[in-house]
Design a protein around this motif. Structure first.
Motif, short mmCIF file in Angstrom:
data_model
loop_
_atom_site.label_atom_id
_atom_site.label_comp_id
_atom_site.label_asym_id
_atom_site.label_seq_id
_atom_site.Cartn_x
_atom_site.Cartn_y
_atom_site.Cartn_z
N LEU A 191 -38.22 95.27 15.63
CA LEU A 191 -38.99 95.13 14.40
C LEU A 191 -38.06 94.90 13.20
CD1 LEU A 191 -41.79 95.16 13.12
CD2 LEU A 191 -41.57 97.64 12.82
N ALA A 192 -36.91 95.61 13.19
CA ALA A 192 -35.94 95.42 12.11
C ALA A 192 -35.37 94.01 12.13
CB ALA A 192 -34.81 96.44 12.23
N ALA A 193 -35.12 93.48 13.33
CA ALA A 193 -34.60 92.11 13.45
C ALA A 193 -35.63 91.09 12.99
CB ALA A 193 -34.18 91.83 14.88
N VAL A 194 -36.90 91.32 13.31
CA VAL A 194 -37.98 90.43 12.87
C VAL A 194 -38.05 90.43 11.34
CG1 VAL A 194 -40.46 90.04 12.88
CG2 VAL A 194 -39.28 90.64 15.00
N ALA A 195 -37.97 91.63 10.74
CA ALA A 195 -37.98 91.72 9.28
C ALA A 195 -36.79 90.97 8.69
CB ALA A 195 -37.94 93.18 8.85
N GLY A 196 -35.64 91.05 9.35
CA GLY A 196 -34.46 90.33 8.89
C GLY A 196 -34.64 88.82 8.95
N LEU A 197 -35.32 88.33 9.98
CA LEU A 197 -35.57 86.89 10.10
C LEU A 197 -36.47 86.40 8.96
CD1 LEU A 197 -36.14 86.65 13.96
CD2 LEU A 197 -34.23 85.66 12.69
N PHE A 198 -37.51 87.15 8.66
CA PHE A 198 -38.38 86.76 7.56
C PHE A 198 -37.68 86.89 6.22
CE2 PHE A 198 -41.67 87.23 10.80
CZ PHE A 198 -42.49 86.16 10.50
N ALA A 199 -36.79 87.89 6.09
CA ALA A 199 -36.02 88.02 4.85
C ALA A 199 -35.10 86.82 4.66
CB ALA A 199 -35.22 89.32 4.88
N ALA A 200 -34.49 86.33 5.75
CA ALA A 200 -33.63 85.15 5.66
C ALA A 200 -34.43 83.95 5.14
CB ALA A 200 -33.03 84.84 7.03
N HIS A 201 -35.65 83.80 5.62
CA HIS A 201 -36.52 82.72 5.15
C HIS A 201 -36.83 82.88 3.67
CE1 HIS A 201 -40.57 81.09 4.27
NE2 HIS A 201 -40.20 80.09 5.06
N SER A 202 -37.24 84.08 3.26
CA SER A 202 -37.63 84.30 1.87
C SER A 202 -36.46 84.12 0.91
CB SER A 202 -38.22 85.71 1.72
OG SER A 202 -39.37 85.86 2.53
N LEU A 203 -35.29 84.64 1.28
CA LEU A 203 -34.12 84.52 0.41
C LEU A 203 -33.68 83.06 0.27
CD1 LEU A 203 -32.05 87.61 1.61
CD2 LEU A 203 -33.21 87.33 -0.59
N THR A 204 -33.81 82.29 1.34
CA THR A 204 -33.46 80.87 1.27
C THR A 204 -34.40 80.14 0.32
OG1 THR A 204 -32.66 80.94 3.56
CG2 THR A 204 -33.11 78.78 2.62
N VAL A 205 -35.69 80.42 0.43
CA VAL A 205 -36.66 79.79 -0.48
C VAL A 205 -36.33 80.14 -1.92
CG1 VAL A 205 -39.07 79.64 -1.16
CG2 VAL A 205 -38.49 79.76 1.26
N ALA A 206 -36.09 81.43 -2.19
CA ALA A 206 -35.81 81.87 -3.57
C ALA A 206 -34.54 81.22 -4.11
CB ALA A 206 -35.70 83.39 -3.61
N ALA A 207 -33.50 81.12 -3.27
CA ALA A 207 -32.23 80.57 -3.73
C ALA A 207 -32.31 79.07 -4.01
CB ALA A 207 -31.14 80.84 -2.68
N LEU A 208 -33.14 78.34 -3.25
CA LEU A 208 -33.18 76.88 -3.36
C LEU A 208 -34.37 76.37 -4.15
CD1 LEU A 208 -32.14 75.85 0.28
CD2 LEU A 208 -30.72 76.00 -1.77
N GLU A 209 -35.27 77.23 -4.58
CA GLU A 209 -36.50 76.79 -5.24
C GLU A 209 -36.21 75.90 -6.45
OE1 GLU A 209 -40.10 76.17 -5.13
OE2 GLU A 209 -40.07 78.23 -4.40
N LEU A 210 -35.37 76.36 -7.37
CA LEU A 210 -35.09 75.58 -8.58
C LEU A 210 -34.22 74.35 -8.31
CD1 LEU A 210 -34.67 78.34 -11.31
CD2 LEU A 210 -36.65 76.93 -10.80
N PRO A 211 -33.11 74.48 -7.55
CA PRO A 211 -32.31 73.27 -7.28
C PRO A 211 -33.09 72.16 -6.58
CG PRO A 211 -31.06 75.23 -6.74
CD PRO A 211 -32.45 75.68 -7.02
N THR A 212 -33.96 72.52 -5.65
CA THR A 212 -34.71 71.49 -4.94
C THR A 212 -35.79 70.88 -5.83
OG1 THR A 212 -36.10 73.22 -3.98
CG2 THR A 212 -34.29 72.39 -2.63
N GLY A 213 -36.35 71.69 -6.76
CA GLY A 213 -37.28 71.11 -7.73
C GLY A 213 -36.57 70.10 -8.61
#
Length: 443
Positions: free
Chosen positions: A52-74
């Motif tokens: 369960l902790a690893a699954v949470a980590g996978l989703f966190a990797a997705h969310s952090l990537t979106v947050a980091a790239l949201e403005l540059p990709t816009g």
């Protein structure tokens, strides 16, 4: 001429109808794959041996990537163009879904989720920016946008609803009768599980998406981009979009409203699964009930989007429509809070009503908000402004999730986030004096 008459749609050029149809198709193709994976992704990761902790980590990797790239990709979309960025998002998503569907190790699954996050950031607001650019190129800056935005929202909700139903049903269908799922797993040495099939189907849809974008989406002319102009232009565009949010009262109001909606969405997504499990008395039946409820929420969101132009006509303006619709959302949250400690049938029915009212209101408010936003933002900063809006919603949602996690269970989390949402609605009590010309900012 009355304000109500001014809101009626003028006769449309064929090019606008074509742009609207293509925008709706892109929205459906863009959001069907996430819907397909929504019902099975967590279970697939667990089946691959992830804790369960690893699954949470996978989703966190997705969310952090979106947050980091949201403005540059816009900014990239505003500088490079909508079509190449959408195609790039589709290709990255194709690779990501293939890695997630076939991956058996933690690093492969992590790579898939990171690529999925990058693709999500690239696609954020880009299709909508293409639609607004195209319509305004046909009919000028005062072109009617709300109807197309509303139909795009309806297509998005319908694709998510259809995806979650199909994605939940496919693994079950593969296990009945001759058990095709077991045969498939055996034939592929375990690389393809029944739970992988919805994700791999999503990858196939991405192929169709990329082909459609490259062959159908045509953009208004823009200056040719070189690597140097892209590298120089993206930071300037991002800073300009941030300044616009700081300087313009209406844009700032839209961003604050997005933050309030993000807070409420985070609470609903975190708290509703537990409520369905508590109501049904078992994890399996609770998960099925939540999937059905999520599907109903997407349907209500789609209906709300479809009714957004009507809401503006009845309310008298887009701003008043946002006020009324977000007020309805807040009412739905407060109803969920009032029934949080009850498990009897009437409380469950009222909770479902509140859940549906919440999604209906968000669906109706969003096209009206974005119609106002696009009339205030120039084309050169349009995707960036949408990315700032998305980022505000995601960041406040993440903070709300942390806060909800430490609050005592019961009505309190629902009532607090409902109050935040109501505050966002009250921002629209005073008219902003909408200008027909967009605000420009100096880099």
């Amino acid at each position: 001429m009355t304000e109500l008459q001014e809101l009626r749609e003028p006769p449309e050029a064929p090019g606008i109808r074509t742009a609207r149809r293509r925008y709706v198709t892109v929205c459906a193709l863009l959001w069907l794959p996430p819907g397909l994976g929504m019902a099975s992704l967590v279970l697939l990761f667990s089946e691959r041996g992830m804790s369960l902790a690893a699954v949470a980590g996978l989703f966190a990797a997705h969310s952090l990537t979106v947050a980091a790239l949201e403005l540059p990709t816009g900014g990239l979309s505003d500088v490079l163009g909508r079509r190449p960025v959408l195609a790039m998002a589709g290709v990255l998503n194709l690779v990501a879904f293939a890695l997630v569907g076939l991956g058996t190790t933690a690093w492969v699954l992590t790579a898939g989720m990171v690529l999925m996050g990058a693709a999500r950031a690239l696609a954020s607001g880009t299709a909508e920016a293409w639609y607004v650019d195209t319509v305004q190129a046909h009919s000028g800056p005062d072109a009617e946008l709300r109807t197309g935005l509303a139909r795009g929202g309806t297509a998005t909700s319908a694709a998510l609803a259809a995806g979650i139903l199909l994605g939940g049903a496919l693994p079950w269908l593969l296990g009945v009768g001759p058990d095709l799922g077991a045969r498939l797993s055996e034939a592929t040495a375990g690389a393809v599980l029944p739970l992988s099939v919805p994700v791999l189907l999503g990858a196939a849809v991405r192929v169709v998406f990329v082909g459609y974008v490259l062959t159908v989406l045509r953009e208004p002319p823009r200056p040719a981009a070189t690597p140097g102009s892209v590298l120089r232009g993206v930071p300037v565009t991002v800073l300009g979009g941030l300044r616009l949010g700081a300087r313009d009262a209406l844009v700032r109001r839209v961003l604050l409203t997005a933050a309030a909606v993000g807070s409420a969405l985070a609470a609903v997504e975190l708290l509703m699964p537990g409520r369905t499990v508590a109501l049904t008395g078992a994890t399996g039946s609770g998960a099925m009930a939540y999937a059905a409820l999520s599907c109903a929420g997407f349907v209500c969101g789609g209906v709300g989007s479809h009714l957004a132009p009507l809401a503006a006509r009845v309310a008298g303006s887009g701003e008043r429509a946002v006020l009324v619709c977000l007020g309805g959302c807040a009412g739905g949250m407060l109803l969920l809070g009032a029934t949080a400690s009850t498990t009897h049938l009437l409380g469950a029915v009222l909770a479902v009503v509140g859940f549906c009212l919440f999604h209906l209101g968000i669906g109706a408010a969003s096209p009206n908000e974005n119609d106002l936003l696009h009339r205030r933002v120039p084309s050169a900063q349009r995707a960036t402004a949408l990315s700032v809006q998305s980022l505000a919603q995601q960041l406040v949602g993440a903070l709300t999730g942390l806060a909800v996690g430490v609050l005592p269970s019961g009505p309190l989390p629902w009532l607090l986030t409902g109050a935040v949402l109501l505050s966002g609605a009250l921002l629209w009590l005073r008219r902003a004096g909408l200008r027909s010309t967009p605000v420009t900012t100096t880099p």
